[in-house]
Design a protein around this motif. Structure first.
Motif, PDB file in Angstrom:
ATOM      1  N   ASP A 176       0.959  -1.255  -0.128  1.00 24.65           N
ATOM      2  CA  ASP A 176      -0.014  -0.032  -0.053  1.00 24.65           C
ATOM      3  C   ASP A 176       0.849   1.195  -0.019  1.00 24.65           C
ATOM      4  O   ASP A 176       0.587   2.072  -0.650  1.00 24.65           O
ATOM      5  CB  ASP A 176      -0.916  -0.091   1.261  1.00 24.65           C
ATOM      6  CG  ASP A 176      -1.916  -1.202   1.354  1.00 24.65           C
ATOM      7  OD1 ASP A 176      -2.233  -1.814  -0.070  1.00 24.65           O
ATOM      8  OD2 ASP A 176      -2.437  -1.558   2.162  1.00 24.65           O
ATOM      9  N   ARG A 177       1.903   1.347   0.839  1.00 18.51           N
ATOM     10  CA  ARG A 177       2.997   2.375   0.711  1.00 18.51           C
ATOM     11  C   ARG A 177       3.602   2.766  -0.590  1.00 18.51           C
ATOM     12  O   ARG A 177       3.821   3.889  -0.809  1.00 18.51           O
ATOM     13  CB  ARG A 177       3.896   2.204   1.854  1.00 18.51           C
ATOM     14  CG  ARG A 177       3.215   2.574   3.240  1.00 18.51           C
ATOM     15  CD  ARG A 177       4.428   2.237   4.355  1.00 18.51           C
ATOM     16  NE  ARG A 177       3.710   2.435   5.731  1.00 18.51           N
ATOM     17  CZ  ARG A 177       3.941   3.449   6.363  1.00 18.51           C
ATOM     18  NH1 ARG A 177       4.807   4.353   5.961  1.00 18.51           N
ATOM     19  NH2 ARG A 177       3.601   3.684   7.612  1.00 18.51           N
ATOM     20  N   LEU A 178       4.110   1.457  -1.085  1.00 20.07           N
ATOM     21  CA  LEU A 178       4.652   1.642  -2.517  1.00 20.07           C
ATOM     22  C   LEU A 178       3.700   2.343  -3.405  1.00 20.07           C
ATOM     23  O   LEU A 178       4.000   3.081  -4.349  1.00 20.07           O
ATOM     24  CB  LEU A 178       4.971   0.474  -3.114  1.00 20.07           C
ATOM     25  CG  LEU A 178       6.411  -0.369  -2.030  1.00 20.07           C
ATOM     26  CD1 LEU A 178       6.584  -1.791  -2.704  1.00 20.07           C
ATOM     27  CD2 LEU A 178       7.508   0.589  -2.644  1.00 20.07           C
ATOM     28  N   LYS A 179       2.240   1.610  -3.377  1.00 25.20           N
ATOM     29  CA  LYS A 179       1.351   2.476  -4.317  1.00 25.20           C
ATOM     30  C   LYS A 179       1.159   3.967  -3.926  1.00 25.20           C
ATOM     31  O   LYS A 179       1.117   4.730  -4.974  1.00 25.20           O
ATOM     32  CB  LYS A 179      -0.002   1.540  -4.238  1.00 25.20           C
ATOM     33  CG  LYS A 179      -0.037   0.160  -4.569  1.00 25.20           C
ATOM     34  CD  LYS A 179      -1.155  -0.412  -4.394  1.00 25.20           C
ATOM     35  CE  LYS A 179      -1.289  -1.751  -5.043  1.00 25.20           C
ATOM     36  NZ  LYS A 179      -2.642  -2.360  -4.922  1.00 25.20           N
ATOM     37  N   GLN A 183       2.069   6.887  -6.466  1.00 25.90           N
ATOM     38  CA  GLN A 183       0.989   7.993  -6.875  1.00 25.90           C
ATOM     39  C   GLN A 183       1.486   9.554  -6.526  1.00 25.90           C
ATOM     40  O   GLN A 183       1.244  10.475  -7.154  1.00 25.90           O
ATOM     41  CB  GLN A 183      -0.567   7.822  -6.071  1.00 25.90           C
ATOM     42  CG  GLN A 183      -1.106   6.725  -6.336  1.00 25.90           C
ATOM     43  CD  GLN A 183      -2.253   6.256  -5.416  1.00 25.90           C
ATOM     44  OE1 GLN A 183      -2.194   6.846  -4.277  1.00 25.90           O
ATOM     45  NE2 GLN A 183      -3.096   5.240  -5.891  1.00 25.90           N
ATOM     46  N   HIS A 184       2.240   9.650  -5.384  1.00 28.94           N
ATOM     47  CA  HIS A 184       2.998  10.921  -4.898  1.00 28.94           C
ATOM     48  C   HIS A 184       3.803  11.073  -6.070  1.00 28.94           C
ATOM     49  O   HIS A 184       3.970  12.423  -6.488  1.00 28.94           O
ATOM     50  CB  HIS A 184       3.339  10.962  -3.859  1.00 28.94           C
ATOM     51  CG  HIS A 184       2.478  10.932  -2.445  1.00 28.94           C
ATOM     52  ND1 HIS A 184       1.297  11.565  -2.720  1.00 28.94           N
ATOM     53  CD2 HIS A 184       2.628  10.465  -1.232  1.00 28.94           C
ATOM     54  CE1 HIS A 184       0.741  11.625  -1.327  1.00 28.94           C
ATOM     55  NE2 HIS A 184       1.394  10.965  -0.572  1.00 28.94           N
ATOM     56  N   LEU A 185       4.715  10.217  -6.489  1.00 28.03           N
ATOM     57  CA  LEU A 185       5.752  10.400  -7.522  1.00 28.03           C
ATOM     58  C   LEU A 185       5.224  11.092  -8.853  1.00 28.03           C
ATOM     59  O   LEU A 185       5.736  11.784  -9.536  1.00 28.03           O
ATOM     60  CB  LEU A 185       6.392   9.370  -7.655  1.00 28.03           C
ATOM     61  CG  LEU A 185       7.599   9.159  -6.542  1.00 28.03           C
ATOM     62  CD1 LEU A 185       8.158   7.548  -6.766  1.00 28.03           C
ATOM     63  CD2 LEU A 185       8.493  10.016  -6.149  1.00 28.03           C
ATOM     64  N   ASP A 186       3.888  10.212  -9.181  1.00 27.56           N
ATOM     65  CA  ASP A 186       3.297  10.434 -10.489  1.00 27.56           C
ATOM     66  C   ASP A 186       2.931  11.939 -10.547  1.00 27.56           C
ATOM     67  O   ASP A 186       2.909  12.695 -11.359  1.00 27.56           O
ATOM     68  CB  ASP A 186       2.183   9.804 -10.606  1.00 27.56           C
ATOM     69  CG  ASP A 186       2.863   8.120 -10.941  1.00 27.56           C
ATOM     70  OD1 ASP A 186       3.889   8.161 -11.196  1.00 27.56           O
ATOM     71  OD2 ASP A 186       1.713   7.207 -10.900  1.00 27.56           O
TER      72      ASP A 186
END
Length: 462
Positions: A176-179, A183-186
């Motif tokens: 979940d944290r990787l997702k 999302q933050h990086l996108d």
């Protein structure tokens, strides 16, 4: 003889008797006295007893060691079974004649070795799971105890299942944290594209694992995720600030284009600016739309237009005044006497008057004239028809006074046809005049002003 060979004790007695007989023969030859013989036999008996006693003591110790080894093995086996959560293994048989101590130890040692191996494998499994838990916990929470402790007292399957569940929960949280990080990086990448910023540099400032060159796993700790969210918030504020600035520039640009009637082909270069004049923050996504260089480019264009406006302002004032006069001419209206326009031109040239305010006044006059012209349109259409009817009436009068009107000649049929239409139109003139007068008076009543045609009151009103 065969019994002697099969029984070790009989064999020992036979050997000792033979040796004693041989010893007596030797003593007889030597001439040992009975006293010496008794003394030596006593010594020999004592030495034999000591040898037997040593052997008995040694056998006792060996038996004790075997019993202790069995007890220790059974205790260790019980501890291993208890730590692994299994029922204890019973090796000792109820029948006392079931076997010797060595046989009993021989039965328990393989079981012990098997349990030791199973415990070692189980402990290795625990160690692997705890190591995975430690690694993921370190990734999530930023720090973890590097010393992995395996509780030797509890290696049960129940405890192993608990650790598996804990590991599964941590793996899910990591996923979940990787997702969330992705999302933050996108979002950060999209903002950098719009703002014309280097995404890799911006991301690596948050954490080196986001730069793309570290080659290691991405940091997903709470602190790093918070830093990412803060970076996104700051860039979004920059985006909103630049967007508002660009929209203000676009508004000014449109005003200048409209003011100076800039050709459409000259506006094409900045259509991507003006099309976002009312866009919201999430609608602006094109790369470099809000970059520093692009905003400077737009600022330079606005500055150029403003400088060009200053040089063209006199021409614009006169042009707008001509537009006003043309509208008045077409609508048969007399523009207000405006000597102030000539004064304004002189004032603009001297720099004593803001040309924008003069243009604004003229634009307001044009808007008012257009509004009034729209209200006069229907009346003017009726006036045009009335004037056309009057012209046809005058022509018809001249035609009737012409004595040669019936002489045959080229085009006579066309003249007759026009005369017929003119008579029909003249017959409609009273009704046309009445409708025109009624419409005009209604207009005057509605607007509270006199209807003027080329500056004078039309005769048809009276």
């Amino acid at each position: 003889m065969s019994n002697v060979q099969s029984d070790p004790l009989l064999k020992v007695e036979t050997t000792c008797g033979t040796l004693l007989y041989e010893l007596q023969i030797i003593w007889n030859e030597v001439g040992e006295t009975d006293t010496d013989r008794d003394r030596m036999l006593l010594e020999l008996e004592q030495e034999c007893l000591e040898v037997y006693r040593r052997k008995v003591d040694q056998a006792n110790r060996n038996r004790a060691r075997l019993r202790q080894a069995i007890a220790d093995s059974e205790a260790e086996l019980a501890v291993i079974c208890s730590s692994m959560g299994e029922r204890p293994v019973h090796i000792r048989q109820a029948d006392q004649n079931a076997g010797s101590l060595k046989e009993e130890l021989g039965r328990i040692l393989p079981q012990l070795e098997e349990m030791r191996k199973r415990k070692l494998d189980r402990r290795k499994h625990f160690h692997e799971i705890l190591e995975d838990i430690r690694k993921i916990s370190s990734e999530i929470y930023g720090s973890a105890d590097h010393n992995i402790f395996v509780d030797e007292a509890d290696l049960s399957l129940r405890r192993l299942e608990e650790l598996h569940r804990q590991l599964h929960e941590l793996e899910k949280e990591k996923s979940d944290r990787l997702k969330q990080v992705q999302q933050h990086l996108d979002t950060l990448n999209a903002l950098c594209l719009v703002l014309g910023m280097d995404f890799k540099h911006t991301a690596s400032e948050v954490h080196t694992s986001f730069g793309g060159d570290s080659g290691g796993p991405r940091d997903i700790s709470n602190q790093t995720i918070q830093f990412l969210a803060t970076a996104i918030h700051k860039l979004r504020e920059v985006k909103i600030h630049r967007m508002q600035k660009l929209q203000d520039l676009a508004t000014t640009m449109l005003e200048l284009w409209n003011l100076m009637d800039t050709p459409v082909e000259e506006q094409q270069e900045f259509q991507n600016v003006t099309c976002n004049i009312a866009a919201s923050e999430h609608e602006i996504t094109e790369p470099n739309t809000l970059s520093v260089d692009f905003i400077k480019h737009v600022e330079a264009e606005v500055t150029r237009l403003e400088e060009f406006k200053s040089s063209k302002m006199k021409e614009l004032v006169l042009k707008k005044r001509s537009e006003l006069e043309e509208i008045c001419r077409k609508m048969h209206m007399i523009p207000e006497a405006d000597a102030a326009v000539e004064y304004a031109v002189v004032a603009i040239e001297s720099g004593n008057l803001d040309p924008a305010s003069i243009l604004e006044q003229i634009e307001l006059q044009i808007a008012n004239i257009k509004e009034e012209a729209f209200s006069r349109k229907e009346i003017l259409e009726k006036v045009e028809k009335w004037l056309n009817a009057c012209e046809e009436e005058s022509w018809l009068e001249e035609y009737n006074r012409d004595d040669n009107r019936y002489n045959a000649g080229r085009g006579t049929h066309l003249i007759l046809k026009r005369a017929e239409k003119a008579r029909s139109l003249v017959n409609k003139m009273p009704a046309m005049l009445e409708a025109l007068a009624s419409k005009t008076m209604a207009w005057e009543k509605e607007r509270g002003a006199e209807f003027l045609y080329d500056g004078v009151s039309p005769v048809f009103i009276s």
